[in-house]
Design an enzyme around this catalytic site. Sequence first.
Site, PDB file in Angstrom:
ATOM      1  N   LEU A  89      -5.358   3.807   3.749  1.00  0.00           N
ATOM      2  CA  LEU A  89      -4.518   2.550   3.999  1.00  0.00           C
ATOM      3  C   LEU A  89      -4.230   2.276   5.312  1.00  0.00           C
ATOM      4  O   LEU A  89      -3.084   1.477   5.565  1.00  0.00           O
ATOM      5  CB  LEU A  89      -3.078   3.206   3.238  1.00  0.00           C
ATOM      6  CG  LEU A  89      -3.342   3.531   1.958  1.00  0.00           C
ATOM      7  CD1 LEU A  89      -1.795   4.351   1.490  1.00  0.00           C
ATOM      8  CD2 LEU A  89      -3.305   2.527   1.073  1.00  0.00           C
ATOM      9  N   GLY A  90      -5.005   2.633   6.410  1.00  0.00           N
ATOM     10  CA  GLY A  90      -5.139   2.124   7.729  1.00  0.00           C
ATOM     11  C   GLY A  90      -3.758   2.772   8.376  1.00  0.00           C
ATOM     12  O   GLY A  90      -3.185   2.291   9.234  1.00  0.00           O
ATOM     13  N   ASP A 135      -8.443  -3.139   9.651  1.00  0.00           N
ATOM     14  CA  ASP A 135      -7.243  -2.366   9.662  1.00  0.00           C
ATOM     15  C   ASP A 135      -6.416  -2.723  10.868  1.00  0.00           C
ATOM     16  O   ASP A 135      -5.227  -3.138  10.492  1.00  0.00           O
ATOM     17  CB  ASP A 135      -7.365  -0.713   9.746  1.00  0.00           C
ATOM     18  CG  ASP A 135      -8.080  -0.355   8.529  1.00  0.00           C
ATOM     19  OD1 ASP A 135      -8.526  -1.121   7.761  1.00  0.00           O
ATOM     20  OD2 ASP A 135      -8.093   0.937   8.226  1.00  0.00           O
TER      21      ASP A 135
END
Length: 299
Positions: A89-90, A135
């Site tokens: 999810l970065g 990201d």
Amino acid sequence: MTTICSAPGKIYLFGEHAVVYGEPAIACAVELRTRVSVSRSSSILISSDLGVTGLDHEIHPYISSAIEKLGSPDVSVEISSDIPVGSGLGSSAAATVATLSAINIEFMLGHSKEELAGIAHEIEKIEQGAASPTDTFVSTFGGGVEIPTRKHLSLPDCGVVIGNTKKGASPKKTAKLVKQVAQLREEYPEVIDPIIKTIGSFARKGETLILKKDHISIGKLMNVNHGLLDAIGVSTLELSTLVYAARTAGAYGAKITGAGGGGCMVAITDLQEEVSEAIEKAGGQAIITRFTSNGVMRE
Ligand code: MEV
């Protein structure tokens, strides 16, 4: 003085893996944030859930690199995060971007957001060996972004539920999966190339569907995208179980987000409670969130 900045995580609506072959993808920032508090200090101190250290590339690699890249000022940096670590999810991008931004403000260094996004990408490359700028770009600017053009898109106007398999995704695993897809493509180019092109076509269609608020069609294409990610070997039983649970509970669509092989899936839905419950029942950790146009910001 203290400066607090926060930066968001992200999901892929469409296009992971295909983007490696030049196809377009759509990534969107989500309202899970990493908050970084920076204060002037007599020495460098970094505090997080992982412990309290000085410059330490083992325990706090991204924060240590961020401090060094901005000239190693004496700072105390405190990090807290809503984003599960190492789950695609970065989280590392958000921590890096928020740290750079808070130091930039506190020490009045005058870097632009574009420069900070570039430095954050450099740090990810140093710490991970290789990293796409996705990201760090999405975490800096927020919103929806088409990759590789970096065109800003509007965001789907519906809820998001993320399902974490709690089976680690990591940069090493991403590299392994990207390699695995490359090998499959080398072995069966006539089979895999059309799949990659089809995944790219979802991102091309996505922009219009988002503008039309056609969540049903976006969801349908996310489902097909998931099927094709499964076809190229990056899903797992756990990921697909959570994807099916979310769909059965009424999500418009659900798919892997990121490299796969573990990590997270994402569902878009207006039934967030139901979808979240179904994901938990199926063994995942559900996170209710929403898309956000807010990139890195001062709090
Ligand atoms: C990983 O988050 C997304 C991949 O497409 C790899 C990349 O684009 O760097 C699998």
